[in-house]
Design a protein around this motif. Structure first.
Motif, PDB file in Angstrom:
ATOM      1  N   ILE A 101     -13.945   9.337   3.029  1.00  0.00           N
ATOM      2  CA  ILE A 101     -13.678   7.895   3.113  1.00  0.00           C
ATOM      3  C   ILE A 101     -13.062   7.394   1.812  1.00  0.00           C
ATOM      4  O   ILE A 101     -12.114   6.605   1.825  1.00  0.00           O
ATOM      5  N   GLY A 102     -13.580   7.851   0.683  1.00  0.00           N
ATOM      6  CA  GLY A 102     -13.024   7.458  -0.612  1.00  0.00           C
ATOM      7  C   GLY A 102     -11.570   7.868  -0.742  1.00  0.00           C
ATOM      8  O   GLY A 102     -10.734   7.102  -1.235  1.00  0.00           O
ATOM      9  N   GLY A 103     -11.250   9.075  -0.304  1.00  0.00           N
ATOM     10  CA  GLY A 103      -9.860   9.538  -0.330  1.00  0.00           C
ATOM     11  C   GLY A 103      -8.972   8.692   0.561  1.00  0.00           C
ATOM     12  O   GLY A 103      -7.845   8.332   0.181  1.00  0.00           O
ATOM     13  N   LEU A 104      -9.462   8.371   1.737  1.00  0.00           N
ATOM     14  CA  LEU A 104      -8.688   7.538   2.668  1.00  0.00           C
ATOM     15  C   LEU A 104      -8.450   6.142   2.084  1.00  0.00           C
ATOM     16  O   LEU A 104      -7.329   5.623   2.140  1.00  0.00           O
ATOM     17  N   ILE A 105      -9.497   5.559   1.502  1.00  0.00           N
ATOM     18  CA  ILE A 105      -9.338   4.237   0.877  1.00  0.00           C
ATOM     19  C   ILE A 105      -8.314   4.298  -0.252  1.00  0.00           C
ATOM     20  O   ILE A 105      -7.449   3.425  -0.378  1.00  0.00           O
ATOM     21  N   ALA A 106      -8.393   5.342  -1.076  1.00  0.00           N
ATOM     22  CA  ALA A 106      -7.448   5.479  -2.194  1.00  0.00           C
ATOM     23  C   ALA A 106      -6.014   5.603  -1.691  1.00  0.00           C
ATOM     24  O   ALA A 106      -5.099   4.955  -2.229  1.00  0.00           O
ATOM     25  N   VAL A 107      -5.801   6.399  -0.657  1.00  0.00           N
ATOM     26  CA  VAL A 107      -4.447   6.554  -0.094  1.00  0.00           C
ATOM     27  C   VAL A 107      -3.955   5.217   0.464  1.00  0.00           C
ATOM     28  O   VAL A 107      -2.790   4.833   0.245  1.00  0.00           O
ATOM     29  N   LEU A 108      -4.821   4.495   1.160  1.00  0.00           N
ATOM     30  CA  LEU A 108      -4.419   3.200   1.715  1.00  0.00           C
ATOM     31  C   LEU A 108      -4.060   2.200   0.609  1.00  0.00           C
ATOM     32  O   LEU A 108      -3.076   1.458   0.733  1.00  0.00           O
ATOM     33  N   ILE A 109      -4.833   2.191  -0.464  1.00  0.00           N
ATOM     34  CA  ILE A 109      -4.520   1.302  -1.594  1.00  0.00           C
ATOM     35  C   ILE A 109      -3.178   1.678  -2.206  1.00  0.00           C
ATOM     36  O   ILE A 109      -2.336   0.813  -2.478  1.00  0.00           O
ATOM     37  N   LEU A 110      -2.961   2.970  -2.423  1.00  0.00           N
ATOM     38  CA  LEU A 110      -1.693   3.415  -3.014  1.00  0.00           C
ATOM     39  C   LEU A 110      -0.517   3.113  -2.091  1.00  0.00           C
ATOM     40  O   LEU A 110       0.563   2.726  -2.556  1.00  0.00           O
ATOM     41  N   LEU A 111      -0.708   3.272  -0.799  1.00  0.00           N
ATOM     42  CA  LEU A 111       0.357   2.927   0.162  1.00  0.00           C
ATOM     43  C   LEU A 111       0.679   1.436   0.103  1.00  0.00           C
ATOM     44  O   LEU A 111       1.853   1.046   0.049  1.00  0.00           O
ATOM     45  N   LYS A 112      -0.360   0.626   0.117  1.00  0.00           N
ATOM     46  CA  LYS A 112      -0.177  -0.828   0.091  1.00  0.00           C
ATOM     47  C   LYS A 112       0.560  -1.274  -1.173  1.00  0.00           C
ATOM     48  O   LYS A 112       1.388  -2.172  -1.144  1.00  0.00           O
ATOM     49  N   GLN A 113       0.282  -0.608  -2.293  1.00  0.00           N
ATOM     50  CA  GLN A 113       0.896  -0.973  -3.560  1.00  0.00           C
ATOM     51  C   GLN A 113       2.218  -0.243  -3.803  1.00  0.00           C
ATOM     52  O   GLN A 113       2.842  -0.418  -4.846  1.00  0.00           O
ATOM     53  N   GLY A 114       2.620   0.591  -2.853  1.00  0.00           N
ATOM     54  CA  GLY A 114       3.867   1.327  -2.996  1.00  0.00           C
ATOM     55  C   GLY A 114       3.826   2.383  -4.086  1.00  0.00           C
ATOM     56  O   GLY A 114       4.858   2.714  -4.661  1.00  0.00           O
ATOM     57  N   GLN A 115       2.674   2.921  -4.369  1.00  0.00           N
ATOM     58  CA  GLN A 115       2.496   3.863  -5.474  1.00  0.00           C
ATOM     59  C   GLN A 115       2.124   5.275  -5.019  1.00  0.00           C
ATOM     60  O   GLN A 115       1.868   6.130  -5.857  1.00  0.00           O
ATOM     61  N   LEU A 116       2.088   5.524  -3.717  1.00  0.00           N
ATOM     62  CA  LEU A 116       1.607   6.813  -3.236  1.00  0.00           C
ATOM     63  C   LEU A 116       2.472   7.968  -3.729  1.00  0.00           C
ATOM     64  O   LEU A 116       1.958   8.955  -4.258  1.00  0.00           O
ATOM     65  N   MET A 117       3.779   7.873  -3.581  1.00  0.00           N
ATOM     66  CA  MET A 117       4.651   8.979  -3.978  1.00  0.00           C
ATOM     67  C   MET A 117       4.609   9.208  -5.487  1.00  0.00           C
ATOM     68  O   MET A 117       4.586  10.357  -5.938  1.00  0.00           O
ATOM     69  N   ASP A 118       4.580   8.135  -6.268  1.00  0.00           N
ATOM     70  CA  ASP A 118       4.473   8.287  -7.725  1.00  0.00           C
ATOM     71  C   ASP A 118       3.181   9.007  -8.108  1.00  0.00           C
ATOM     72  O   ASP A 118       3.177   9.862  -8.982  1.00  0.00           O
ATOM     73  N   SER A 119       2.100   8.656  -7.437  1.00  0.00           N
ATOM     74  CA  SER A 119       0.814   9.298  -7.727  1.00  0.00           C
ATOM     75  C   SER A 119       0.835  10.772  -7.347  1.00  0.00           C
ATOM     76  O   SER A 119       0.319  11.615  -8.083  1.00  0.00           O
ATOM     77  N   ILE A 120       1.414  11.089  -6.213  1.00  0.00           N
ATOM     78  CA  ILE A 120       1.516  12.491  -5.781  1.00  0.00           C
ATOM     79  C   ILE A 120       2.351  13.290  -6.780  1.00  0.00           C
ATOM     80  O   ILE A 120       1.982  14.405  -7.163  1.00  0.00           O
ATOM     81  N   LYS A 121       3.463  12.713  -7.230  1.00  0.00           N
ATOM     82  CA  LYS A 121       4.305  13.400  -8.209  1.00  0.00           C
ATOM     83  C   LYS A 121       3.555  13.647  -9.516  1.00  0.00           C
ATOM     84  O   LYS A 121       3.652  14.726 -10.104  1.00  0.00           O
TER      85      LYS A 121
END
Length: 164
Positions: A101-121
């Protein structure tokens, strides 16, 4: 009785973590003490062991992330209280659901903020990720109250029927 205390501390912690980003000692520490006493009285020495080992498992599962600065002490004490109340097998299952659940919440927050790809990189190309000290403190705006994930993961195990 332990289930009523568990639900109470989870609900209180859920709201205080969302509102103030804190899980209160006045909630977790008495719950741990209650669990140790309750299980000792109802189950003797084996009841004490059940509660104490649950406490140790809950404490141990989040100690390293806490020591690395990745979460607060309240989160650790909340999971330790869950373990003291419900035992080692329960708290381990709750931890697994909490992590998902924590991982899912973190991914959703990063998606909402447009930061998911930067974080993955950053994760993929980091040469040394030994401690969270290398994370720029400005990047911690992605952090969220992890007590929410602990509460949801514990509720899934308590009411989902995955563990008896």
């Amino acid at each position: 009785m332990a289930t009523i205390i568990l639900i109470s501390i989870l609900l209180i912690s859920f709201f205080t973590d969302i509102k103030d980003r804190r899980i209160l000692n006045i909630v977790t520490l008495p719950a741990i003490a209650f669990a140790l006493i309750y299980h000792s009285v109802t189950g003797g020495f084996s009841g004490f062991q059940f509660s104490f080992f649950g406490f140790l498992v809950g404490l141990g599962l989040l100690f390293i992330p806490f020591a690395m600065g990745g979460m607060g002490a309240g989160d650790v004490k909340l999971l330790a209280a869950v373990g003291a109340l419900q035992g080692p097998a329960f708290v381990f299952s709750a931890f697994l659901y909490t992590a998902m659940i924590g991982g899912l919440i973190a991914v959703l927050i990063l998606l909402k903020q447009g930061q998911l790809m930067d974080s993955i990189k950053r994760i993929l190309f980091a040469s040394r990720l030994r401690t969270l000290d290398i994370v720029d403190k400005k990047e911690l705006h992605h952090a969220f109250p992890y007590g929410v994930a602990i509460v949801l993961g514990t509720f899934i195990v308590q009411f989902g029927g995955w563990i008896q």
